[in-house]
Enzyme design. Structure first.
Site, PDB file in Angstrom:
ATOM      1  N   TYR A  99       0.844  -1.207   0.000  1.00  0.00           N
ATOM      2  CA  TYR A  99       0.000   0.000   0.000  1.00  0.00           C
ATOM      3  C   TYR A  99       0.876   1.253   0.000  1.00  0.00           C
ATOM      4  O   TYR A  99       0.477   2.322  -0.454  1.00  0.00           O
ATOM      5  CB  TYR A  99      -0.976  -0.018   1.186  1.00  0.00           C
ATOM      6  CG  TYR A  99      -2.165   0.894   0.995  1.00  0.00           C
ATOM      7  CD1 TYR A  99      -3.011   0.745  -0.105  1.00  0.00           C
ATOM      8  CD2 TYR A  99      -2.443   1.911   1.899  1.00  0.00           C
ATOM      9  CE1 TYR A  99      -4.094   1.580  -0.299  1.00  0.00           C
ATOM     10  CE2 TYR A  99      -3.534   2.754   1.714  1.00  0.00           C
ATOM     11  CZ  TYR A  99      -4.352   2.578   0.615  1.00  0.00           C
ATOM     12  OH  TYR A  99      -5.430   3.414   0.429  1.00  0.00           O
ATOM     13  N   LYS A 149      -3.497   8.307   3.442  1.00  0.00           N
ATOM     14  CA  LYS A 149      -4.809   8.047   4.056  1.00  0.00           C
ATOM     15  C   LYS A 149      -4.807   8.423   5.537  1.00  0.00           C
ATOM     16  O   LYS A 149      -5.839   8.828   6.080  1.00  0.00           O
ATOM     17  CB  LYS A 149      -5.221   6.579   3.865  1.00  0.00           C
ATOM     18  CG  LYS A 149      -5.501   6.184   2.418  1.00  0.00           C
ATOM     19  CD  LYS A 149      -6.608   7.002   1.771  1.00  0.00           C
ATOM     20  CE  LYS A 149      -7.027   6.424   0.427  1.00  0.00           C
ATOM     21  NZ  LYS A 149      -7.934   7.315  -0.317  1.00  0.00           N
TER      22      LYS A 149
HETATM   23  P1  NAD Z   1     -11.593   4.425  -9.107  1.00  0.00           P
HETATM   24  O1  NAD Z   1     -10.415   4.312 -10.005  1.00  0.00           O
HETATM   25  O2  NAD Z   1     -12.887   3.936  -9.612  1.00  0.00           O
HETATM   26  O3  NAD Z   1     -11.787   5.915  -8.592  1.00  0.00           O
HETATM   27  C1  NAD Z   1     -10.697   6.786  -8.386  1.00  0.00           C
HETATM   28  C2  NAD Z   1     -11.144   8.129  -8.924  1.00  0.00           C
HETATM   29  O4  NAD Z   1     -10.180   9.127  -8.644  1.00  0.00           O
HETATM   30  C3  NAD Z   1     -11.326   8.115 -10.450  1.00  0.00           C
HETATM   31  O5  NAD Z   1     -12.654   8.479 -10.765  1.00  0.00           O
HETATM   32  C4  NAD Z   1     -10.353   9.154 -10.931  1.00  0.00           C
HETATM   33  O6  NAD Z   1     -10.794   9.875 -12.056  1.00  0.00           O
HETATM   34  C5  NAD Z   1     -10.276  10.051  -9.700  1.00  0.00           C
HETATM   35  N1  NAD Z   1      -9.154  10.973  -9.761  1.00  0.00           N
HETATM   36  C6  NAD Z   1      -7.832  10.692  -9.768  1.00  0.00           C
HETATM   37  N2  NAD Z   1      -7.115  11.837  -9.911  1.00  0.00           N
HETATM   38  C7  NAD Z   1      -8.030  12.854  -9.981  1.00  0.00           C
HETATM   39  C8  NAD Z   1      -7.935  14.263 -10.160  1.00  0.00           C
HETATM   40  N3  NAD Z   1      -6.757  14.874 -10.324  1.00  0.00           N
HETATM   41  N4  NAD Z   1      -9.076  14.986 -10.178  1.00  0.00           N
HETATM   42  C9  NAD Z   1     -10.280  14.395 -10.045  1.00  0.00           C
HETATM   43  N5  NAD Z   1     -10.446  13.054  -9.906  1.00  0.00           N
HETATM   44  C10 NAD Z   1      -9.330  12.303  -9.878  1.00  0.00           C
HETATM   45  O7  NAD Z   1     -11.172   3.632  -7.768  1.00  0.00           O
HETATM   46  P2  NAD Z   1     -11.876   3.534  -6.330  1.00  0.00           P
HETATM   47  O8  NAD Z   1     -11.284   2.325  -5.702  1.00  0.00           O
HETATM   48  O9  NAD Z   1     -13.350   3.653  -6.456  1.00  0.00           O
HETATM   49  O10 NAD Z   1     -11.268   4.794  -5.576  1.00  0.00           O
HETATM   50  C11 NAD Z   1     -12.066   5.744  -4.902  1.00  0.00           C
HETATM   51  C12 NAD Z   1     -11.501   6.032  -3.518  1.00  0.00           C
HETATM   52  O11 NAD Z   1     -11.633   4.875  -2.701  1.00  0.00           O
HETATM   53  C13 NAD Z   1     -10.000   6.386  -3.489  1.00  0.00           C
HETATM   54  O12 NAD Z   1      -9.809   7.413  -2.536  1.00  0.00           O
HETATM   55  C14 NAD Z   1      -9.378   5.104  -3.004  1.00  0.00           C
HETATM   56  O13 NAD Z   1      -8.122   5.321  -2.363  1.00  0.00           O
HETATM   57  C15 NAD Z   1     -10.432   4.663  -2.019  1.00  0.00           C
HETATM   58  N6  NAD Z   1     -10.381   3.265  -1.580  1.00  0.00           N
HETATM   59  C16 NAD Z   1     -10.342   2.256  -2.483  1.00  0.00           C
HETATM   60  C17 NAD Z   1     -10.324   0.946  -2.040  1.00  0.00           C
HETATM   61  C18 NAD Z   1     -10.258  -0.203  -3.012  1.00  0.00           C
HETATM   62  O14 NAD Z   1      -9.858  -1.294  -2.599  1.00  0.00           O
HETATM   63  N7  NAD Z   1     -10.635  -0.009  -4.257  1.00  0.00           N
HETATM   64  C19 NAD Z   1     -10.369   0.656  -0.662  1.00  0.00           C
HETATM   65  C20 NAD Z   1     -10.420   1.712   0.236  1.00  0.00           C
HETATM   66  C21 NAD Z   1     -10.428   3.018  -0.239  1.00  0.00           C
END
Ligand code: NAD
Length: 254
Positions: free
Chosen positions: A155, A162
């Site tokens: 990670y 985070k």
């Molecule tokens: P995802 O790829 O679907 O979403 C990530 C989003 O971030 C995308 O829509 C992307 O366009 C956006 N993004 C990146 N840079 C950007 C910028 N400069 N301006 C605007 N938007 C921007 O993936 P996800 O897993 O749905 O991620 C969403 C959140 O959830 C993130 O914060 C991620 O760290 C968090 N998260 C994910 C997981 C997992 O396992 N997938 C677990 C816990 C937390």
């Protein structure tokens, strides 16, 4: 069942129909909220616009938070179209690949700053812009991960990022509580999304989560959406500053 009827919600972070933000947007809409939805850039638009249309989003705009003035433009549109906002969802994160795949101690200053800006400070900027649109209070949500407080292999730099996000949530919640603006982080277990595919050996994380979680189930974007919809509801008016695990109990295990 609680209702979000008549509420106005901005959801930032939909990339496709696997995005956590998509699960949240669907849940908010299902409970009656009107939606504003954004996409990152022209490449993302053809994937996101049909999803926005599917939910009847009243506002649909591009937003790259690293572009000066772009976030302000979205909030200006919300102010002129709706005059208010009830719920803000920030579901975005980014770290440059070389820094994400390297050791935390090797992270470049530029990569660190960029990851913090897009993944953390952009949430604070959005909250600041949302504040005048929430005179009766509101709810601001971001999305974190267990790697904030425990070392999760691979990670890497997203762990400290985070941790900063969760701390920012607590400070913002303390600062805005009196105004009735509540701030939370949702903390789902690992989910196979596009962002997650950037993390090395992510399949091992999914397998470990299923194995170790008391439910032996991975969280789904519907689970995250349900929690978000509840936190956005008036019934959750006295909850703020939380980091809410949605992980089948993974985080209670040793
Ligand atoms: P995802 O790829 O679907 O979403 C990530 C989003 O971030 C995308 O829509 C992307 O366009 C956006 N993004 C990146 N840079 C950007 C910028 N400069 N301006 C605007 N938007 C921007 O993936 P996800 O897993 O749905 O991620 C969403 C959140 O959830 C993130 O914060 C991620 O760290 C968090 N998260 C994910 C997981 C997992 O396992 N997938 C677990 C816990 C937390």
């Amino acid at each position: 069942m609680f209702s979000l009827q008549g509420q106005k919600a901005l959801v930032v972070g939909i990339a496709n129909d696997q995005s956590i933000a998509w699960g949240i947007a669907r849940a908010l809409r299902a409970q009656g909220a009107d939606l504003a939805v954004t996409w990152l850039n022209a490449r993302a638009e053809p994937h996101v616009r049909p999803l926005a249309e599917q939910l009847g989003a009243e506002i649909a705009l591009p937003l790259d938070v690293s572009q000066p003035g772009a976030t302000e433009a979205v909030f200006d549109e919300i102010a002129s179209r709706w005059g208010r906002l009830d719920t803000l969802v920030h579901s975005i994160a980014f770290a440059p690949k070389a820094d994400l795949h390297g050791r935390v101690v090797d992270c470049s200053a530029e990569g660190f700053a960029q990851a913090m800006d897009i993944s953390v400070h952009s949430f604070l900027r959005m909250i600041r812009l949302a504040e005048p649109l929430m005179p009766q209070g509101g709810c601001c949500l971001s999305v974190s991960f267990f790697g904030s407080s425990r070392v999760v292999r691979h990670y890497n730099i997203m762990g400290p990022v985070k941790a900063a996000l969760e701390s920012a949530v607590r400070y913002a919640a303390a600062e805005l509580g009196e105004a009735g603006i509540r701030v939370h982080a949702l903390s789902p277990g690992p989910l196979a999304t596009r962002a997650a595919s950037g993390i090395d050996h992510f399949d091992e994380l999914l397998a470990a989560a299923t194995d170790r979680a008391p439910t032996h189930q991975l969280a789904t974007i519907e689970d995250v959406g349900a929690m978000a919809a509840f936190l956005a509801a008036p019934e959750a008016r006295n909850l703020t500053g939380g980091v809410h695990d949605i992980d089948g109990g993974f985080s209670i295990t040793a």
